[in-house]
Design a protein around this motif. Structure first.
Motif, PDB file in Angstrom:
ATOM      1  N   ILE A 106      40.198  29.434  28.275  1.00  0.00           N
ATOM      2  CA  ILE A 106      41.587  29.757  28.614  1.00  0.00           C
ATOM      3  C   ILE A 106      42.138  30.604  27.485  1.00  0.00           C
ATOM      4  N   VAL A 107      42.384  31.867  27.778  1.00  0.00           N
ATOM      5  CA  VAL A 107      42.922  32.804  26.793  1.00  0.00           C
ATOM      6  C   VAL A 107      44.392  33.035  27.111  1.00  0.00           C
ATOM      7  N   VAL A 150      49.105  33.418  35.691  1.00  0.00           N
ATOM      8  CA  VAL A 150      47.758  33.168  35.183  1.00  0.00           C
ATOM      9  C   VAL A 150      46.765  33.992  35.994  1.00  0.00           C
ATOM     10  N   LEU A 151      45.882  34.689  35.305  1.00  0.00           N
ATOM     11  CA  LEU A 151      44.849  35.505  35.934  1.00  0.00           C
ATOM     12  C   LEU A 151      43.535  34.745  35.977  1.00  0.00           C
ATOM     13  N   LEU A 152      42.830  34.846  37.099  1.00  0.00           N
ATOM     14  CA  LEU A 152      41.471  34.324  37.217  1.00  0.00           C
ATOM     15  C   LEU A 152      40.498  35.488  37.085  1.00  0.00           C
ATOM     16  N   ILE A 153      39.566  35.373  36.154  1.00  0.00           N
ATOM     17  CA  ILE A 153      38.556  36.403  35.969  1.00  0.00           C
ATOM     18  C   ILE A 153      37.366  36.100  36.882  1.00  0.00           C
ATOM     19  N   GLY A 154      36.887  37.139  37.568  1.00  0.00           N
ATOM     20  CA  GLY A 154      35.844  36.937  38.569  1.00  0.00           C
ATOM     21  C   GLY A 154      34.488  37.497  38.222  1.00  0.00           C
ATOM     22  N   GLU A 155      34.380  38.216  37.107  1.00  0.00           N
ATOM     23  CA  GLU A 155      33.079  38.746  36.706  1.00  0.00           C
ATOM     24  C   GLU A 155      33.011  38.882  35.193  1.00  0.00           C
ATOM     25  N   ASN A 156      31.825  38.979  34.676  1.00  0.00           N
ATOM     26  CA  ASN A 156      31.624  39.105  33.235  1.00  0.00           C
ATOM     27  C   ASN A 156      31.881  40.544  32.798  1.00  0.00           C
ATOM     28  N   GLY A 209      41.962  36.651  40.988  1.00  0.00           N
ATOM     29  CA  GLY A 209      43.006  35.867  41.616  1.00  0.00           C
ATOM     30  C   GLY A 209      44.154  35.595  40.671  1.00  0.00           C
ATOM     31  N   TYR A 210      45.194  34.967  41.234  1.00  0.00           N
ATOM     32  CA  TYR A 210      46.424  34.713  40.503  1.00  0.00           C
ATOM     33  C   TYR A 210      46.887  33.278  40.731  1.00  0.00           C
ATOM     34  N   THR A 264      49.501  35.014  30.785  1.00  0.00           N
ATOM     35  CA  THR A 264      49.990  36.361  30.466  1.00  0.00           C
ATOM     36  C   THR A 264      51.339  36.397  29.752  1.00  0.00           C
ATOM     37  N   GLY A 265      51.833  35.265  29.280  1.00  0.00           N
ATOM     38  CA  GLY A 265      53.106  35.242  28.564  1.00  0.00           C
ATOM     39  C   GLY A 265      54.241  34.730  29.428  1.00  0.00           C
TER      40      GLY A 265
END
Length: 218
Positions: A18-19, A73-79, A94-95, A188-189
């Protein structure tokens, strides 16, 4: 192991890291007496601190000033690593909406001492998550409103387009610092209006008709 759920589906995705990005809305920066930085301020939260809509936030015994911070919040889907903007946009899968609960008194003391914010940000139950919506079914324009209510009263309500660093820029920047992997989340703040919560408070955070969460403080 903590997971997130995809809205209107049976999909569950295991959370990686979680960044978080701080100081990403100018009015929030000013309300806390901080300065605006050229690049995003980046820190991490632990997956062990994650809870979900319907759960309760436990007020830590070592703080008397816990604040709410509602965030996209952003969901990352790939490396990805050292990504360009196009790759960074494609990596956003996703969000969701989340709460980055913060012990403001502890954070202020740590900042004065020049220490990391970890204790103020990573206590148990400090990360509250909604379900997520897939980008393929819900593209954001950034004109959407993010809001937070306490006991039915709005405390935070602002448009996403007030971000100093837009989501794709945040993803690109973080990928220049560390590898982002499928299942990672990025906070994201938070906009202006952060304030103290009390035991018994009911919190509702929403991304304008897309996703929402509800929780209480105990």
């Amino acid at each position: 192991m903590k997971t997130i759920k995809i809205k209107n589906s049976n999909k569950e995705i295991t959370i990686g890291k979680i960044v978080c990005v701080g100081r990403n809305y100018a009015e929030h920066v000013h309300e806390l007496g901080n300065i605006i930085h050229e690049k995003p301020v980046v820190f991490l939260k632990t997956t062990s601190s994650v809870i979900y809509s319907g759960d309760s936030i436990a007020y830590p015994s070592f703080s008397n000033d816990m604040h709410h911070e509602a965030e996209l919040v952003l969901l990352i889907g790939e490396n990805i690593k050292d990504a360009d903007l196009e790759t960074s946009e494609r990596a956003i899968a996703g969000y969701g909406v989340g709460l980055d609960m913060t012990l403001r008194d502890v954070q202020s003391d740590l900042k004065r001492k020049g220490h990391p914010w970890t204790i103020a940000k990573c206590f148990d139950t400090s990360t509250v998550l909604s379900d997520f919506v897939e980008k393929s079914s819900q593209e954001l324009t950034l004109d959407e409103t993010i809001s937070l209510k306490i006991n039915g009263e709005h405390r935070q309500k602002d448009q996403l387009n007030k971000m100093l660093h837009k989501p794709v820029e945040i993803v690109q920047y973080i990928s220049s610092l560390m590898k982002l992997q499928a299942g990672d989340l990025i906070f994201t703040g938070t906009p202006k209006g952060v304030s103290k919560v009390e035991k018994g408070d009911r919190l509702e955070a929403e991304l304008e008709g897309i996703v929402k969460l509800e929780c209480s403080v105990k």
